[in-house]
Enzyme design. Structure first.
Site, mmCIF file in Angstrom:
data_model
loop_
_atom_site.group_PDB
_atom_site.id
_atom_site.type_symbol
_atom_site.label_atom_id
_atom_site.label_comp_id
_atom_site.label_asym_id
_atom_site.label_seq_id
_atom_site.Cartn_x
_atom_site.Cartn_y
_atom_site.Cartn_z
ATOM 1 N N ASP A 11 0.835 -1.204 0.000
ATOM 2 C CA ASP A 11 0.000 0.000 0.000
ATOM 3 C C ASP A 11 0.873 1.259 0.000
ATOM 4 O OD1 ASP A 11 -2.382 1.362 -0.019
ATOM 5 O OD2 ASP A 11 -2.686 1.258 2.145
ATOM 6 N N GLY A 12 0.370 2.303 -0.653
ATOM 7 C CA GLY A 12 1.040 3.598 -0.582
ATOM 8 C C GLY A 12 1.621 4.104 -1.894
ATOM 9 N N SER A 56 -7.389 -5.342 -6.175
ATOM 10 C CA SER A 56 -8.503 -5.917 -5.409
ATOM 11 C C SER A 56 -9.822 -5.722 -6.151
ATOM 12 C CB SER A 56 -8.595 -5.233 -4.037
ATOM 13 O OG SER A 56 -9.038 -3.902 -4.196
ATOM 14 N N ASN A 59 -10.653 -2.235 -6.220
ATOM 15 C CA ASN A 59 -9.875 -1.357 -7.111
ATOM 16 C C ASN A 59 -10.592 -1.089 -8.441
ATOM 17 O OD1 ASN A 59 -6.622 -2.665 -6.070
ATOM 18 N ND2 ASN A 59 -7.741 -0.901 -5.308
ATOM 19 N N TRP A 60 -11.562 -1.970 -8.799
ATOM 20 C CA TRP A 60 -12.337 -1.712 -10.029
ATOM 21 C C TRP A 60 -13.087 -0.383 -9.938
ATOM 22 C CZ3 TRP A 60 -11.399 -4.133 -14.386
ATOM 23 C CH2 TRP A 60 -10.989 -5.461 -14.389
ATOM 24 N N ARG A 62 -11.953 2.458 -8.939
ATOM 25 C CA ARG A 62 -11.120 3.644 -9.215
ATOM 26 C C ARG A 62 -11.438 4.176 -10.606
ATOM 27 N NH1 ARG A 62 -5.245 2.552 -6.297
ATOM 28 N NH2 ARG A 62 -6.153 2.195 -4.249
ATOM 29 N N ARG A 177 -4.985 -2.581 8.608
ATOM 30 C CA ARG A 177 -6.149 -3.408 8.267
ATOM 31 C C ARG A 177 -5.743 -4.439 7.227
ATOM 32 N NH1 ARG A 177 -8.256 2.088 6.350
ATOM 33 N NH2 ARG A 177 -7.494 2.228 4.215
ATOM 34 N N LEU A 178 -6.625 -5.454 7.051
ATOM 35 C CA LEU A 178 -6.280 -6.538 6.121
ATOM 36 C C LEU A 178 -6.982 -6.417 4.763
ATOM 37 C CD1 LEU A 178 -6.050 -9.622 8.509
ATOM 38 C CD2 LEU A 178 -4.197 -8.377 7.404
ATOM 39 N N GLU A 190 1.331 -13.739 11.923
ATOM 40 C CA GLU A 190 1.787 -12.580 12.683
ATOM 41 C C GLU A 190 1.669 -11.373 11.747
ATOM 42 O OE1 GLU A 190 2.799 -12.765 15.864
ATOM 43 O OE2 GLU A 190 2.475 -14.938 15.829
HETATM 44 C C1 FPP Z 1 -1.876 0.251 -3.249
HETATM 45 O O1 FPP Z 1 -1.446 1.588 -3.254
HETATM 46 C C2 FPP Z 1 -1.404 -0.424 -4.424
HETATM 47 C C3 FPP Z 1 -2.199 -0.881 -5.431
HETATM 48 C C4 FPP Z 1 -3.666 -0.750 -5.455
HETATM 49 C C5 FPP Z 1 -1.597 -1.525 -6.586
HETATM 50 C C6 FPP Z 1 -0.452 -2.435 -6.292
HETATM 51 C C7 FPP Z 1 0.241 -2.579 -7.557
HETATM 52 C C8 FPP Z 1 1.559 -2.556 -7.731
HETATM 53 C C9 FPP Z 1 2.577 -2.572 -6.652
HETATM 54 C C10 FPP Z 1 1.991 -2.497 -9.142
HETATM 55 C C11 FPP Z 1 2.660 -3.662 -9.590
HETATM 56 C C12 FPP Z 1 1.968 -4.944 -9.443
HETATM 57 C C13 FPP Z 1 2.160 -5.878 -10.346
HETATM 58 C C14 FPP Z 1 1.687 -7.275 -10.189
HETATM 59 C C15 FPP Z 1 2.887 -5.517 -11.554
HETATM 60 P P1 FPP Z 1 -2.539 2.698 -3.491
HETATM 61 O O2 FPP Z 1 -2.679 2.881 -4.968
HETATM 62 O O3 FPP Z 1 -3.805 2.306 -2.780
HETATM 63 O O4 FPP Z 1 -1.862 3.938 -2.859
HETATM 64 P P2 FPP Z 1 -2.410 4.876 -1.714
HETATM 65 O O5 FPP Z 1 -2.679 4.015 -0.507
HETATM 66 O O6 FPP Z 1 -1.259 5.811 -1.504
HETATM 67 O O7 FPP Z 1 -3.639 5.550 -2.255
#
Ligand code: FPP
Length: 222
Positions: A11-12, A56, A59-60, A62, A177-178, A190
Protein backbone atom coordinates in the site's frame (compact mmCIF):
# COMPACT_ATOMS: atom_id res chain seq x y z
CA UNK A 1 12.40 -21.30 12.25
CA UNK A 2 12.25 -21.26 8.47
CA UNK A 3 9.60 -18.85 7.20
CA UNK A 4 7.60 -20.74 4.59
CA UNK A 5 4.85 -18.43 3.45
CA UNK A 6 4.25 -14.69 3.60
CA UNK A 7 1.63 -12.22 2.41
CA UNK A 8 2.30 -8.60 1.49
CA UNK A 9 -0.24 -5.79 1.18
CA UNK A 10 1.62 -3.29 -0.98
CA UNK A 11 0.00 0.00 0.00
CA UNK A 12 1.04 3.60 -0.58
CA UNK A 13 1.90 3.87 -4.29
CA UNK A 14 -0.30 6.91 -4.91
CA UNK A 15 0.81 8.74 -1.79
CA UNK A 16 4.42 8.12 -2.83
CA UNK A 17 3.69 9.62 -6.25
CA UNK A 18 2.00 12.64 -4.67
CA UNK A 19 4.86 13.20 -2.23
CA UNK A 20 7.29 13.14 -5.13
CA UNK A 21 5.19 15.40 -7.36
CA UNK A 22 4.59 12.65 -9.93
CA UNK A 23 1.47 11.26 -11.67
CA UNK A 24 -0.20 8.29 -9.92
CA UNK A 25 0.96 5.77 -12.48
CA UNK A 26 4.58 6.57 -11.61
CA UNK A 27 3.85 5.42 -8.06
CA UNK A 28 2.53 2.11 -9.39
CA UNK A 29 5.59 1.76 -11.67
CA UNK A 30 7.97 2.30 -8.78
CA UNK A 31 5.79 -0.15 -6.83
CA UNK A 32 6.35 -2.77 -9.52
CA UNK A 33 10.15 -2.26 -9.23
CA UNK A 34 9.86 -2.73 -5.48
CA UNK A 35 7.81 -5.90 -5.94
CA UNK A 36 10.52 -7.46 -8.13
CA UNK A 37 13.29 -6.46 -5.70
CA UNK A 38 11.45 -7.67 -2.58
CA UNK A 39 10.33 -10.95 -4.19
CA UNK A 40 13.97 -11.74 -4.97
CA UNK A 41 15.02 -10.94 -1.39
CA UNK A 42 12.17 -13.01 0.06
CA UNK A 43 13.00 -16.06 -2.05
CA UNK A 44 16.73 -15.67 -1.25
CA UNK A 45 15.73 -16.13 2.39
CA UNK A 46 14.33 -19.55 1.47
CA UNK A 47 10.65 -18.55 1.72
CA UNK A 48 8.59 -20.83 -0.55
CA UNK A 49 5.41 -18.79 -1.02
CA UNK A 50 4.95 -15.05 -1.31
CA UNK A 51 1.49 -13.63 -2.03
CA UNK A 52 0.90 -9.98 -2.95
CA UNK A 53 -2.22 -7.88 -3.38
CA UNK A 54 -1.86 -6.28 -6.82
CA UNK A 55 -5.49 -5.47 -7.67
CA UNK A 56 -8.50 -5.92 -5.41
CA UNK A 57 -12.18 -6.28 -6.32
CA UNK A 58 -12.57 -2.78 -4.82
CA UNK A 59 -9.88 -1.36 -7.11
CA UNK A 60 -12.34 -1.71 -10.03
CA UNK A 61 -14.10 1.33 -8.53
CA UNK A 62 -11.12 3.64 -9.21
CA UNK A 63 -11.25 5.94 -12.24
CA UNK A 64 -11.19 4.20 -15.62
CA UNK A 65 -7.97 6.03 -16.37
CA UNK A 66 -6.21 4.63 -13.29
CA UNK A 67 -7.63 1.10 -13.74
CA UNK A 68 -6.51 1.03 -17.38
CA UNK A 69 -3.03 2.31 -16.49
CA UNK A 70 -2.64 -0.19 -13.65
CA UNK A 71 -3.77 -3.17 -15.74
CA UNK A 72 -1.51 -2.11 -18.60
CA UNK A 73 1.40 -1.93 -16.17
CA UNK A 74 0.54 -5.33 -14.69
CA UNK A 75 0.49 -6.92 -18.18
CA UNK A 76 3.81 -5.29 -19.07
CA UNK A 77 5.33 -6.33 -15.74
CA UNK A 78 4.28 -9.98 -16.16
CA UNK A 79 5.62 -10.18 -19.72
CA UNK A 80 8.83 -8.23 -19.43
CA UNK A 81 9.89 -8.75 -15.85
CA UNK A 82 8.31 -11.86 -14.36
CA UNK A 83 8.64 -14.12 -17.37
CA UNK A 84 12.16 -12.95 -18.17
CA UNK A 85 13.76 -11.98 -14.89
CA UNK A 86 13.19 -14.78 -12.38
CA UNK A 87 14.94 -17.76 -13.97
CA UNK A 88 13.38 -21.17 -13.50
CA UNK A 89 13.22 -21.14 -9.70
CA UNK A 90 9.93 -19.31 -9.43
CA UNK A 91 6.42 -20.28 -10.40
CA UNK A 92 3.68 -17.67 -10.85
CA UNK A 93 0.13 -18.13 -9.60
CA UNK A 94 -2.77 -15.71 -10.05
CA UNK A 95 -5.79 -15.65 -7.75
CA UNK A 96 -9.02 -13.73 -8.28
CA UNK A 97 -11.88 -13.30 -10.71
CA UNK A 98 -9.65 -13.30 -13.77
CA UNK A 99 -12.69 -13.52 -16.10
CA UNK A 100 -13.16 -9.76 -15.62
CA UNK A 101 -9.96 -8.95 -17.53
CA UNK A 102 -9.75 -8.44 -21.28
CA UNK A 103 -8.52 -11.40 -23.31
CA UNK A 104 -4.93 -10.15 -23.95
CA UNK A 105 -4.33 -9.91 -20.18
CA UNK A 106 -6.00 -13.29 -19.63
CA UNK A 107 -3.67 -14.81 -22.26
CA UNK A 108 -0.62 -13.27 -20.58
CA UNK A 109 -1.73 -14.71 -17.24
CA UNK A 110 -2.28 -18.16 -18.75
CA UNK A 111 1.19 -18.08 -20.29
CA UNK A 112 2.79 -17.05 -17.00
CA UNK A 113 0.96 -19.77 -15.06
CA UNK A 114 2.31 -22.50 -17.30
CA UNK A 115 6.00 -21.91 -16.71
CA UNK A 116 8.15 -23.63 -14.07
CA UNK A 117 5.39 -25.85 -12.63
CA UNK A 118 7.88 -27.59 -10.32
CA UNK A 119 9.76 -24.51 -9.11
CA UNK A 120 10.78 -24.31 -5.43
CA UNK A 121 9.27 -20.83 -4.97
CA UNK A 122 5.83 -19.47 -5.86
CA UNK A 123 4.86 -15.84 -6.33
CA UNK A 124 1.11 -15.52 -5.86
CA UNK A 125 -0.47 -12.42 -7.35
CA UNK A 126 -3.96 -11.50 -6.17
CA UNK A 127 -5.68 -9.85 -9.13
CA UNK A 128 -9.31 -8.82 -9.06
CA UNK A 129 -9.25 -10.61 -5.72
CA UNK A 130 -11.48 -10.07 -2.73
CA UNK A 131 -12.02 -12.58 0.07
CA UNK A 132 -15.77 -12.03 0.22
CA UNK A 133 -16.15 -12.77 -3.49
CA UNK A 134 -13.94 -15.84 -2.98
CA UNK A 135 -16.12 -17.06 -0.09
CA UNK A 136 -19.34 -16.47 -2.00
CA UNK A 137 -17.96 -18.50 -4.90
CA UNK A 138 -16.97 -21.30 -2.50
CA UNK A 139 -20.46 -21.29 -0.96
CA UNK A 140 -22.01 -21.55 -4.42
CA UNK A 141 -19.69 -24.43 -5.35
CA UNK A 142 -20.60 -26.15 -2.10
CA UNK A 143 -24.34 -25.79 -2.84
CA UNK A 144 -23.83 -27.39 -6.25
CA UNK A 145 -21.99 -30.41 -4.81
CA UNK A 146 -21.69 -32.21 -1.49
CA UNK A 147 -21.36 -29.96 1.56
CA UNK A 148 -17.72 -30.05 2.74
CA UNK A 149 -17.37 -31.97 6.02
CA UNK A 150 -13.97 -30.70 7.10
CA UNK A 151 -11.97 -27.49 7.02
CA UNK A 152 -9.61 -29.20 4.61
CA UNK A 153 -12.47 -30.01 2.22
CA UNK A 154 -13.86 -26.48 2.46
CA UNK A 155 -10.47 -25.00 1.63
CA UNK A 156 -10.44 -26.97 -1.62
CA UNK A 157 -13.36 -24.82 -2.81
CA UNK A 158 -11.45 -21.55 -2.42
CA UNK A 159 -9.74 -19.80 -5.34
CA UNK A 160 -6.67 -19.87 -3.11
CA UNK A 161 -6.97 -23.61 -2.35
CA UNK A 162 -3.25 -24.25 -3.00
CA UNK A 163 -1.91 -21.26 -1.07
CA UNK A 164 -0.59 -22.35 2.35
CA UNK A 165 -1.19 -20.49 5.63
CA UNK A 166 0.92 -17.36 6.06
CA UNK A 167 3.55 -17.24 8.77
CA UNK A 168 3.44 -13.47 8.56
CA UNK A 169 1.79 -10.62 6.71
CA UNK A 170 3.39 -7.25 6.03
CA UNK A 171 1.33 -4.19 5.21
CA UNK A 172 3.11 -1.02 4.14
CA UNK A 173 1.62 2.47 3.94
CA UNK A 174 0.63 3.05 7.57
CA UNK A 175 -2.90 1.57 7.64
CA UNK A 176 -3.63 -1.24 10.08
CA UNK A 177 -6.15 -3.41 8.27
CA UNK A 178 -6.28 -6.54 6.12
CA UNK A 179 -8.62 -5.21 3.40
CA UNK A 180 -10.23 -8.49 2.29
CA UNK A 181 -6.82 -10.22 1.87
CA UNK A 182 -6.78 -14.05 2.14
CA UNK A 183 -8.52 -14.51 5.54
CA UNK A 184 -8.17 -18.31 5.44
CA UNK A 185 -4.40 -18.13 5.16
CA UNK A 186 -4.19 -15.19 7.61
CA UNK A 187 -5.86 -16.99 10.52
CA UNK A 188 -2.67 -17.43 12.62
CA UNK A 189 -0.32 -15.09 10.79
CA UNK A 190 1.79 -12.58 12.68
CA UNK A 191 0.94 -9.08 11.43
CA UNK A 192 3.55 -6.42 10.69
CA UNK A 193 2.58 -2.85 9.82
CA UNK A 194 4.99 -0.18 8.67
CA UNK A 195 4.50 3.47 7.76
CA UNK A 196 6.94 3.09 4.84
CA UNK A 197 5.13 3.59 1.54
CA UNK A 198 5.43 0.51 -0.69
CA UNK A 199 7.73 2.09 -3.33
CA UNK A 200 10.23 2.90 -0.54
CA UNK A 201 10.10 -0.52 1.14
CA UNK A 202 13.61 -1.96 1.28
CA UNK A 203 15.36 -5.31 1.69
CA UNK A 204 16.78 -3.93 4.94
CA UNK A 205 13.32 -3.34 6.40
CA UNK A 206 12.19 -6.77 5.18
CA UNK A 207 15.06 -8.45 7.03
CA UNK A 208 14.32 -6.43 10.19
CA UNK A 209 10.73 -7.73 10.08
CA UNK A 210 11.94 -11.31 9.52
CA UNK A 211 14.23 -10.91 12.56
CA UNK A 212 11.39 -9.63 14.69
CA UNK A 213 9.25 -12.55 13.55
CA UNK A 214 11.94 -14.98 14.69
CA UNK A 215 11.67 -13.50 18.19
CA UNK A 216 7.88 -13.97 18.36
CA UNK A 217 6.50 -16.98 20.16
CA UNK A 218 3.57 -18.44 18.24
CA UNK A 219 1.08 -20.69 20.02
CA UNK A 220 -1.69 -21.05 17.40
CA UNK A 221 -4.34 -20.53 20.09
CA UNK A 222 -3.05 -23.43 22.24
C1 FPP B 1 -1.88 0.25 -3.25
O1 FPP B 1 -1.45 1.59 -3.25
C2 FPP B 1 -1.40 -0.42 -4.42
C3 FPP B 1 -2.20 -0.88 -5.43
C4 FPP B 1 -3.67 -0.75 -5.45
C5 FPP B 1 -1.60 -1.53 -6.59
C6 FPP B 1 -0.45 -2.43 -6.29
C7 FPP B 1 0.24 -2.58 -7.56
C8 FPP B 1 1.56 -2.56 -7.73
C9 FPP B 1 2.58 -2.57 -6.65
C10 FPP B 1 1.99 -2.50 -9.14
C11 FPP B 1 2.66 -3.66 -9.59
C12 FPP B 1 1.97 -4.94 -9.44
C13 FPP B 1 2.16 -5.88 -10.35
C14 FPP B 1 1.69 -7.27 -10.19
C15 FPP B 1 2.89 -5.52 -11.55
P1 FPP B 1 -2.54 2.70 -3.49
O2 FPP B 1 -2.68 2.88 -4.97
O3 FPP B 1 -3.81 2.31 -2.78
O4 FPP B 1 -1.86 3.94 -2.86
P2 FPP B 1 -2.41 4.88 -1.71
O5 FPP B 1 -2.68 4.01 -0.51
O6 FPP B 1 -1.26 5.81 -1.50
O7 FPP B 1 -3.64 5.55 -2.25
Amino acid sequence: MQIKSIGIIMDGNRRWAKENGLPRVEGHKKGADTLEKIARAVFEQGVEHMAVYAFSTENWKRSKEEVDALLKLIKFFIEKRLLKGFGDNVRFRFVGDLSLFDSPLQETIKKAEKINPKAKHSLWIALSYGARAEMLDAARASARGDAPQSEEDFKKLLWSADLPDFDLIIRTGGKKRLSNFFPWQSAYAELFFTDTLWPDFSERELLQIFNEFQNTKRNFGK
